[in-house]
Design a protein around this motif. Structure first.
Motif, mmCIF file in Angstrom:
data_model
loop_
_atom_site.group_PDB
_atom_site.id
_atom_site.type_symbol
_atom_site.label_atom_id
_atom_site.label_comp_id
_atom_site.label_asym_id
_atom_site.label_seq_id
_atom_site.Cartn_x
_atom_site.Cartn_y
_atom_site.Cartn_z
ATOM 1 N N SER A 1 0.451 -4.855 4.035
ATOM 2 C CA SER A 1 -0.878 -4.198 4.161
ATOM 3 C C SER A 1 -0.602 -2.605 4.438
ATOM 4 C CB SER A 1 -1.656 -4.510 5.315
ATOM 5 O OG SER A 1 -0.933 -4.522 6.567
ATOM 6 N N TYR A 2 0.362 -2.233 4.914
ATOM 7 C CA TYR A 2 0.966 -0.919 5.132
ATOM 8 C C TYR A 2 1.229 -0.056 3.949
ATOM 9 C CZ TYR A 2 4.025 2.934 7.370
ATOM 10 O OH TYR A 2 4.745 3.946 7.576
ATOM 11 N N PHE A 3 2.050 -0.822 2.946
ATOM 12 C CA PHE A 3 2.349 -0.598 1.580
ATOM 13 C C PHE A 3 1.042 -0.199 0.818
ATOM 14 C CE2 PHE A 3 7.136 -1.321 1.172
ATOM 15 C CZ PHE A 3 7.278 -0.956 2.454
ATOM 16 N N GLN A 4 -0.027 -0.799 1.147
ATOM 17 C CA GLN A 4 -1.140 -1.036 0.141
ATOM 18 C C GLN A 4 -2.245 0.091 0.477
ATOM 19 O OE1 GLN A 4 -2.288 -5.130 0.088
ATOM 20 N NE2 GLN A 4 -0.443 -5.646 -1.111
ATOM 21 N N ARG A 5 -1.937 0.873 1.523
ATOM 22 C CA ARG A 5 -3.029 1.802 2.148
ATOM 23 C C ARG A 5 -3.124 2.829 0.862
ATOM 24 N NH1 ARG A 5 -0.888 2.609 8.385
ATOM 25 N NH2 ARG A 5 -1.415 0.763 8.932
ATOM 26 N N VAL A 6 -2.371 3.342 0.193
ATOM 27 C CA VAL A 6 -2.494 4.095 -1.104
ATOM 28 C C VAL A 6 -2.462 3.306 -2.329
ATOM 29 C CG1 VAL A 6 -2.139 6.212 -2.319
ATOM 30 C CG2 VAL A 6 -1.795 6.262 0.221
ATOM 31 N N PRO A 7 -3.370 2.935 -3.088
ATOM 32 C CA PRO A 7 -3.220 2.081 -4.003
ATOM 33 C C PRO A 7 -2.436 2.744 -5.109
ATOM 34 C CG PRO A 7 -5.435 3.128 -3.994
ATOM 35 C CD PRO A 7 -4.955 3.401 -2.521
ATOM 36 N N ILE A 8 -1.732 1.820 -5.711
ATOM 37 C CA ILE A 8 -0.666 2.041 -6.953
ATOM 38 C C ILE A 8 -0.954 1.041 -7.922
ATOM 39 C CG2 ILE A 8 1.753 2.672 -7.412
ATOM 40 C CD1 ILE A 8 2.426 2.552 -4.694
ATOM 41 N N SER A 9 -0.715 1.728 -9.136
ATOM 42 C CA SER A 9 -0.987 0.717 -10.434
ATOM 43 C C SER A 9 -0.351 -0.533 -10.320
ATOM 44 C CB SER A 9 -0.588 1.451 -11.508
ATOM 45 O OG SER A 9 -0.404 0.703 -12.701
ATOM 46 N N SER A 10 -1.144 -1.642 -10.382
ATOM 47 C CA SER A 10 -0.211 -2.899 -10.197
ATOM 48 C C SER A 10 0.655 -3.197 -11.728
ATOM 49 C CB SER A 10 -1.578 -4.317 -10.276
ATOM 50 O OG SER A 10 -2.343 -3.922 -11.290
ATOM 51 N N THR A 11 0.192 -2.851 -12.771
ATOM 52 C CA THR A 11 1.180 -2.767 -13.837
ATOM 53 C C THR A 11 2.359 -2.228 -13.644
ATOM 54 O OG1 THR A 11 -0.972 -2.601 -15.365
ATOM 55 C CG2 THR A 11 0.993 -2.536 -16.369
ATOM 56 N N PHE A 12 2.326 -1.069 -13.153
ATOM 57 C CA PHE A 12 3.585 -0.256 -12.834
ATOM 58 C C PHE A 12 4.524 -1.006 -11.883
ATOM 59 C CE2 PHE A 12 5.453 2.755 -9.725
ATOM 60 C CZ PHE A 12 6.445 3.171 -10.598
ATOM 61 N N ILE A 13 3.609 -1.724 -10.854
ATOM 62 C CA ILE A 13 4.674 -2.305 -9.738
ATOM 63 C C ILE A 13 5.428 -3.459 -10.494
ATOM 64 C CG2 ILE A 13 4.601 -3.752 -7.713
ATOM 65 C CD1 ILE A 13 2.321 -1.725 -6.745
ATOM 66 N N SER A 14 4.521 -4.494 -11.179
ATOM 67 C CA SER A 14 4.901 -5.710 -11.976
ATOM 68 C C SER A 14 6.084 -5.476 -12.836
ATOM 69 C CB SER A 14 3.832 -6.405 -12.492
ATOM 70 O OG SER A 14 3.237 -5.605 -13.391
ATOM 71 N N MET A 15 6.008 -4.255 -13.705
ATOM 72 C CA MET A 15 6.915 -3.934 -14.639
ATOM 73 C C MET A 15 8.386 -3.581 -13.994
ATOM 74 S SD MET A 15 4.764 -1.970 -17.699
ATOM 75 C CE MET A 15 5.984 -2.038 -18.886
ATOM 76 N N VAL A 16 8.153 -2.520 -12.661
ATOM 77 C CA VAL A 16 9.364 -2.183 -12.084
ATOM 78 C C VAL A 16 10.149 -3.437 -11.607
ATOM 79 C CG1 VAL A 16 10.054 -1.171 -9.892
ATOM 80 C CG2 VAL A 16 8.800 0.290 -11.603
ATOM 81 N N ILE A 17 9.302 -4.461 -10.953
ATOM 82 C CA ILE A 17 9.836 -5.665 -10.324
ATOM 83 C C ILE A 17 10.498 -6.572 -11.505
ATOM 84 C CG2 ILE A 17 9.375 -7.740 -9.281
ATOM 85 C CD1 ILE A 17 7.646 -6.287 -7.478
ATOM 86 N N GLY A 18 9.994 -6.578 -12.774
ATOM 87 C CA GLY A 18 10.274 -7.281 -13.853
ATOM 88 C C GLY A 18 11.761 -6.719 -14.206
ATOM 89 N N ARG A 19 11.955 -5.403 -14.023
ATOM 90 C CA ARG A 19 13.071 -4.728 -14.860
ATOM 91 C C ARG A 19 14.507 -5.170 -13.761
ATOM 92 N NH1 ARG A 19 12.600 -4.726 -19.487
ATOM 93 N NH2 ARG A 19 11.469 -3.331 -20.514
#
Length: 1080
Positions: A210-228
């Motif tokens: 919940s702390y990490f989601q206080r500033v919204p970040i592109s979910s596509t970007f996050i999932s692609m980073v985690i994928g790599r």
């Protein structure tokens, strides 16, 4: 295609600058975490009572008008609020800038991603950047560093403290009125999460996602980073760890990044079992304690406890059988590696030929050592296991038992590995630097041998029983040319050709039956040897050094290493030469600096210096902490020496009867002193064996390290002795002042004598160090004591006397005084209290008013001089100045309230003035007029008299201090005293001449001569405290009248003179020129 990190690639440079800034922000947050003002924690009841109304958390924003009105209603509270703002605004601004930079970082990253989506960067999209090796690394790091920032803030700065600092900054700064201020967004991001780093604290729900989601970040970007991060080896680390058992170590940094990034999509941790199983199988099959950033460790057992999928996936790793298998494997590994490393470290074993022939074996040994050390250090670290968690305790106990963990053995293997790694690196660097030179010399030698053989077979050069053979002559000449033609630049072709030449030389020896001639065989063997050396030399590659750098990474132990400090210190105490091995360990630890500095350096950021200095400074501080055992051991031996010299060894008289010679010999005691002295010199020798070393960007000089260590230990012991020795019981029937001062003087003399004794054995300037450090201790304590009289306090980080490397310890207050100098001053004021004592100026003595017994005399100040020296007396004088200013301000305040603002009193004094005028005449009906005035003003005399007596008492004490300082200066340094007196007189004469004739010169405003010489004059006692201006004020009416009334009430010559002094002090708006020298 243009290199992604090239200067003309805007897309690459933009993300590189963001990542570089991320590393710099984390360094700043870690630096600031050590400077959080203690008052914001509100831990003490005294702080809560004093500051509770002016330090608020975010509840302030619900009703700021309520809090502000509460402040305005109480002038004292408003005054405290103003004082608090003056003292803390600077550090609050620094914290706010750090918090703002975190918010700006994520805003800039989001904007960069938007630019990628919108096609601002030509031919670049999120997908293409992630396909590029550098781009993939930077995008993964950008998200990971943001997560690390948030975790560091929450670990190092408690939520409530953050809120209080942000609210205070909002109230005190101009940011609240700034239109472009993003204070609201920063407060939303950094509001308290409820997390506490205290052991046993309960973890808040949905933390940290919940702390990490206080500033919204592109979910596509996050999932692609985690994928790599899940699928790729983004740093190509596996090549440095070819063995499959080492894969989790090879991917450790990537695993840490994945751990942080997963919190941005908590659904993977919660529900996606397949993905979590894949992640655990790849990254955590044999480990569950990871280092997130610069030694911040996390135990996955605890961290992933609330997440169902993650918890299930980790179960196999945490299976009792798997833990036993891993622990046993590393136990066996350690048993085998220890003798192997010790063998490699034997003197003369690591030679150039051995290294060149066994590079793969040596690298394998290094890998095994580092992997084993890493696993054992992380999985046995106390910081990784919460003692209140039963399951964690069980896992830790099993690891320790199954691995037969012995911290001393692990530390020894770490020392040996670091030493081996350091030696190997240094030799390899040397070989690499000499590579071309040696290769060319081997080529020249080989060619020369072939030319000589060709001459032998020509029949011209005589050699035993060698017949002329033109074919062999021509063949050897051709081989000589072939060797000469080998090109260093084209190493691949040269290597292949060299192998062919070696084979040809073997064949010519066999086919032409040359074995019978030993000289020819020797020539051929030498040439083959040179050609072999050329092959080995050409194979010296920089890749080996890079592999060693990767394998030798110790960044995970940046904090854990502290748990080995006691073992290191004990090893040094037993064997001081151990310092040389520790040097290699510290250099190995310095490799951790590469992690945060790499991107900062690539971006050519101006933050490089400050971040390097911070991490290098942290490491040097740790080095000092470890090596402090040497000065501590030296001082322990020194204390024994002084005890023997004072109590056991008799001083040999100038003339001695031969019969008593044996009595004065005292061979046993003198032998003990000699033995202890030798031990001290051995400790000194041990630290000096550590060569000058560059730790990060800070050069560590062992001689300076030793001196700083001795200074630190001296400061610690002297400060503690002064703190403990100068505590007085105000209820004691007879004052403890003189006995305690005598006792303290003996203690200080012991320290002084010990320094004088030791200075030659450790090659230091003992007297210089003694004077510098004792003066620093006293001046710092005076400064801290004077803080209570100042509105704007001098903080430790602002003090010119406090030091990071040689800190002066602070002790908790035992009474109203903050330090020993305050206790000493107040004890002197107590025993010379004018209400209980009478001062006889002719005798310089205080007598008890009731018993008429002597209380103390001017010998008191000689005793203080013997105990604390000139610095102590000077500090006492300065503190009395502050006290007098406070008293005079109180006097003025009382005068304003009781007389000037009281109409009845003003009328009484007006009537009094008209009655006594003209002053030169005789007052009509004096007894009635005075009696009437005294009766009406009776209530003001109590506080009035008390203030005046206190000022007079402190002036007398200042005069006595000045006399003692002047006497000791003339006695100990008569030339200095004479020079100061003459300079003072000549300056005063010049200034007086200027006022008589303004055309003559006068010191300009920017000339500090007058102020600088004032300090020297006061230190030498060449000043008159009665001529000093303490405060300035407007002309006060009725002061003379009030004194006259008081004089008729209680005619006392000494009191009247004190009152007249104050009148003169307050009235004097055109002081004599000499007063310029005595202004505060």
């Amino acid at each position: 295609m243009v290199d992604f990190l090239a200067e003309n690639n805007l897309c690459g440079q933009a993300v590189l600058r963001i990542v570089s800034r991320g590393n710099a922000i984390i360094a700043e947050l870690l630096r600031l975490s050590e400077f959080i003002p203690a008052v914001f924690r509100l831990k003490d009841k005294s702080d809560q009572q004093k500051y509770g109304d002016i330090i608020c958390d975010f509840s302030y924003f619900k009703g700021p008008e309520y809090y502000d009105s509460k402040l305005e209603a109480k002038p004292d509270l408003q005054d405290l609020d103003d004082e608090f703002r003056e003292n803390n605004l600077e550090i609050l601004s620094r914290f706010y800038l750090a918090f703002e930079s975190v918010h700006k970082y994520i805003v800039d990253l989001t904007r960069y991603l938007d630019d990628l989506y919108e096609g601002v960067y030509i031919q670049q999209t999120l997908e293409t950047v992630l396909l590029n090796e550098d781009g993939k690394q930077l995008l993964c790091e950008a998200l990971y560093l943001y997560g690390v920032m948030l975790l560091v803030i929450d670990q190092k700065m408690e939520g409530e403290v953050r809120e209080r600092m942000l609210v205070s900054y909002y109230r005190y700064s101009a940011a609240r009125s700034s239109a472009d201020s993003n204070l609201d967004d920063i407060c939303k991001l950094l509001r308290s999460t409820g997390y506490s780093s205290q052991s046993g604290a309960k973890r808040p729900a949905n933390y940290p996602e919940s702390y990490f989601q206080r500033v919204p970040i592109s979910s596509t970007f996050i999932s692609m980073v985690i994928g790599r991060l899940r699928s790729d080896d983004i740093y190509n680390q596996v090549s440095a760890y070819p063995l499959p058992e080492h894969r989790s170590t090879a991917l450790a940094n990537q695993a840490a990044m994945l751990y942080v990034c997963l919190y941005f999509i908590p659904s993977i941790l919660q529900t996606q079992q397949a993905k979590m199983r894949e992640i655990v199988d790849k990254y955590f099959p044999d480990n569950w304690v990871i280092s997130v950033y610069m030694g911040i460790t996390v135990n996955l057992v605890e961290a992933w406890e609330p997440y169902k999928a993650a918890k299930i996936a980790l179960n196999y790793t945490l299976d009792s059988a798997n833990i036993r298998e891993q622990a046993s494997r590393y136990s066996v590994s350690m048993e085998g590696l220890r003798p192997q490393i010790q063998q490699l470290l034997k003197e003369g074993f690591l030679r150039e030929e051995i290294i060149l022939d066994n590079v793969p074996k040596l690298l394998n040994c290094l890998r095994d050592c580092n992997v084993s050390i890493r696993w054992l250090m992380l999985h046995t670290a106390d910081s990784a296991y919460d003692p209140n968690n039963k399951r964690l305790r069980q896992i830790k106990d099993q690891v320790i038992n199954d691995s037969k963990y012995n911290p001393k053995i692990l530390f020894q293997v770490l020392l040996d590995t670091a030493q081996f790694e350091f030696t190997l690196k240094e030799m390899f660097k040397k070989m690499l630097s000499e590579k071309q030179l040696k290769w060319e010399s081997y080529r020249a030698e080989g060619s020369e041998r072939m030319t000589e053989l060709a001459e032998v077979f020509s029949g011209v050069k005589p050699l035993t029983r060698v017949e002329k053979n033109e074919n062999l002559q021509a063949w050897f000449r051709e081989i000589s040319k072939q060797i000469e033609s080998l090109n260093y630049e084209d190493s691949t072709a040269a290597g292949r050709k060299t192998v062919q030449l070696i084979q040809a030389l073997v064949e010519v020896q066999e086919f032409h039956q040359l074995e019978s001639n030993l000289q020819v065989c020797q020539f051929l063997a030498d040439t083959r040897k040179f050609l072999h050396q050329m092959i080995r030399t050409i194979n010296i590659k920089e890749e080996v050094l890079i592999t060693m750098q990767i394998v030798g990474d110790l960044s995970y132990a940046w904090q854990i290493i502290d748990s080995f400090t006691s073992i290191m210190q004990e090893s040094i105490r037993v064997n001081p030469s151990m310092v040389t091995k520790l040097r290699a360990t510290f250099l190995k630890l310095a490799s951790a600096l590469d992690l945060p500095l790499l991107r900062i350096n690539q971006a050519n950021s101006p933050d490089l210096l400050s971040v390097s200095q911070f991490y290098s400074g942290e490491l040097v501080t740790y080095v000092r902490k470890v090596l402090q055992i040497i000065p501590e051991s030296m001082f322990t031996s020194l204390a024994k020496i002084i005890k023997l010299q004072i109590h056991a060894i008799m001083e040999v008289p100038t003339r001695l009867d031969k019969d008593k010679l044996k009595d004065y010999a005292q061979l046993g005691a003198r032998y003990e002193v000699a033995k202890l002295t030798h031990a001290i010199s051995i400790f000194t020798e041990g630290i000096l064996m550590m060569k000058t070393t560059l730790v990060g960007i800070i050069k560590v000089d062992p001689k300076q390290l030793l001196e700083d260590g001795i200074r630190k230990e001296l400061v610690r012991r002297v400060a503690y002795a002064l703190h403990k020795g100068l505590i007085f019981n105000p209820k004691a029937k007879t004052s403890e002042l003189m006995p305690k001062l005598k006792e303290m003087a003996a203690t200080m003399d012991g320290f002084y004598r010990s320094f004088e004794y030791i200075q030659d054995y450790v090659s230091i300037y003992g007297l210089k160090i003694w004077q510098e450090e004792v003066s620093r201790i006293i001046n710092y304590n005076v400064e801290q004591e004077c803080n209570s009289f100042l509105r704007t306090k001098i903080q430790d980080w602002q003090s010119v006397y406090q030091s990071t490397h040689i800190p002066i310890p602070k002790f908790p207050a035992v009474d109203e005084s903050a330090t020993f100098i305050g206790r000493l001053c107040r004890e002197i004021l107590r025993i010379t209290d004018p209400k209980a004592t009478c001062y006889m100026d002719q005798l310089n003595t205080w007598y008890d008013l009731k018993t008429h017994q002597e209380v103390t005399n001017n010998r008191l100040f000689s005793e203080i001089q013997d105990t604390l020296g000139t610095f102590g007396l000077n500090g006492l004088d300065r503190l009395l100045c502050f006290m007098m200013v406070k008293e005079l301000q109180n006097f003025l305040s009382v005068f304003q309230k009781t007389i000037l603002r009281d109409k009845a009193m003003v009328d009484v004094f007006k009537a009094m003035l008209s009655a006594v005028n003209p002053v030169k005449g005789i007052v009509a009906n004096a007894s009635k007029g005075y009696a009437n005035a005294v009766a009406k003003t009776q209530k003001i005399w109590g506080p009035y008299l008390e203030s005046i007596m206190k000022v007079g008492q402190m002036q007398i004490l200042r005069q006595q201090i000045a006399n003692e300082l002047n006497y000791s200066c003339k006695f100990d340094s008569k030339h200095l005293a004479a020079a100061l007196e003459n300079l003072n007189k000549s300056l005063l004469a010049d200034i007086e001449a200027h006022y008589q004739d303004p055309s003559l010169p006068y010191p300009k405003e920017d000339n500090n001569l007058l102020y600088e010489i004032t300090a020297s004059l006061e230190a030498a006692g060449i000043h008159n405290p009665l001529n000093k201006i303490y405060i300035t004020t407007k002309r006060l009416p009725y002061v003379i009248s009030s004194i006259c009334c008081r004089s008729t009430l209680q005619p006392s010559a000494s009191l009247t003179s004190s009152l007249l002094y104050v009148v003169d002090l307050l009235y004097n708006q055109a002081p004599p020129l000499r007063h310029l020298f005595y202004m505060l």
